[in-house]
Design an enzyme around this catalytic site. Structure first.
Site, short mmCIF file in Angstrom:
data_model
loop_
_atom_site.label_atom_id
_atom_site.label_comp_id
_atom_site.label_asym_id
_atom_site.label_seq_id
_atom_site.Cartn_x
_atom_site.Cartn_y
_atom_site.Cartn_z
N THR A 53 0.83 -1.20 0.00
CA THR A 53 0.00 0.00 0.00
C THR A 53 0.86 1.25 0.00
OG1 THR A 53 -1.72 -1.21 1.18
CG2 THR A 53 -1.92 1.16 1.17
N TYR A 141 6.15 -12.71 3.96
CA TYR A 141 4.88 -12.34 3.33
C TYR A 141 4.59 -13.43 2.30
CZ TYR A 141 1.68 -9.10 0.78
OH TYR A 141 0.62 -8.49 0.16
N LYS A 166 2.80 -13.11 7.43
CA LYS A 166 1.72 -12.39 6.77
C LYS A 166 1.22 -13.29 5.65
CE LYS A 166 0.71 -8.22 4.08
NZ LYS A 166 1.24 -6.92 3.58
#
Length: 300
Positions: A53, A141, A166
């Site tokens: 993001t 991730y 994640k």
């Protein structure tokens, strides 16, 4: 090293701050600091600079370092800083060491984007980074549905600072199986697909979730976390219904407008410019009103 405090920090709303840009295309540091303070004042206690993001892949190496330093400085100990690192191994290692030297407590290792990723190679990649910063918590991730939980367990056997995950495969059943194959109690499991997936992932073992929406409305994201921690799925789903359309707009067309929608929402509130970098693109005029209408119904 006692990693318990870092594990506790991960079991939360893991905010992924945007990187605001000025009219000339450079990072707008004043807006960036103001947005970080807004998150902190809103109750956010863990920040991930250089996340997706934050347009990680559109930032230069110098910009990524600047974002890390600015975030640590502005946070001032009020929250845990989990810095996104990635690209080739030397670049990721250098970024992890820079995060350590800047005062961050953890790094999140972006899913390798190389087109040819073997399971053993995935372990090697993360081991190289984790071993370079033994004093930092490391959070892989994971977006690859073919990766097995045993790979994560093997990585952590040699790198005890790998403390959390994640997980961003859009399949709650797959997540539940992966977590148990790796060791459900061994790691902190963070639902990496934000609020829409948080309830289903919490039901199968997650204790935290990532959020881009939190940039816009910290209280909304924290309300969902509070409900999930209490096991009140009815209350969590009320929040889910409230933010559903916003998150669907972000996820549309393989998340083409993931960052764009968040920045449009912030622009509608007068908090930063809507500018994003290629390959993202600002929303067309006719879609901007829908984003503004969504946010207008929230308590921000």
């Amino acid at each position: 090293m006692d990693l318990t405090p870092l594990k506790a920090a991960l079991a939360d709303v893991v905010a992924i701050p945007v990187t605001p840009f000025a009219e000339d295309g450079t990072i707008d540091t004043a807006a960036h600091r103001a947005l970080l303070r807004r998150l902190l004042d809103g109750g956010v206690r863990i920040l991930t600079p250089n996340g997706n993001t934050g347009e990680f892949y559109a930032l230069t190496p110098d910009e990524r370092r600047a974002v890390t330093e600015l975030t640590v400085e502005e946070t001032g100990g009020r929250a845990t800083v989990l810095v996104g690192v990635g690209h080739d191994v030397p670049t990721a290692v250098a970024a992890a060491r820079h995060a350590r030297d800047s005062g961050a407590e953890m790094v999140m290792v972006h899913q390798p984007v190389h087109p040819y990723v073997s399971q053993d190679g995935w372990i090697d990649y993360h081991r190289a980074i984790a071993e370079a910063v033994p004093g930092l918590g490391v959070v892989p991730y994971i977006r690859n549905p073919l990766l097995g939980g045993e790979a994560l367990a093997e990585l952590a056997d040699s790198c005890p600072n790998v403390i959390g995950v994640k997980y961003a495969v859009p399949d709650a059943a797959r997540f539940g199986a992966f977590a148990r194959d790796a060791g459900l109690e061994r790691f902190v499991w963070v639902a990496g697909l934000a609020e829409l997936y948080a309830p289903s992932y919490f039901a199968t073992g997650a204790t935290g979730f990532t959020s881009g929406l939190v940039n816009v409305a910290p209280g909304v994201s924290l309300a969902m976390l509070e409900a999930l921690r209490a096991g009140d799925y009815a209350a969590a789903m009320k929040v889910w219904e409230q933010i559903r359309r916003f998150e669907e707009l972000r996820a549309d067309r393989q998340s083409a407008d993931n960052v764009t929608v968040v920045k449009e929402a912030l622009a509608s509130l007068g908090l930063c410019r809507r500018d994003v970098r290629a390959p993202s693109r600002v929303l067309p005029e006719e879609r901007r009103a829908e984003v503004a209408d969504q946010v207008a119904g929230w308590s921000v």
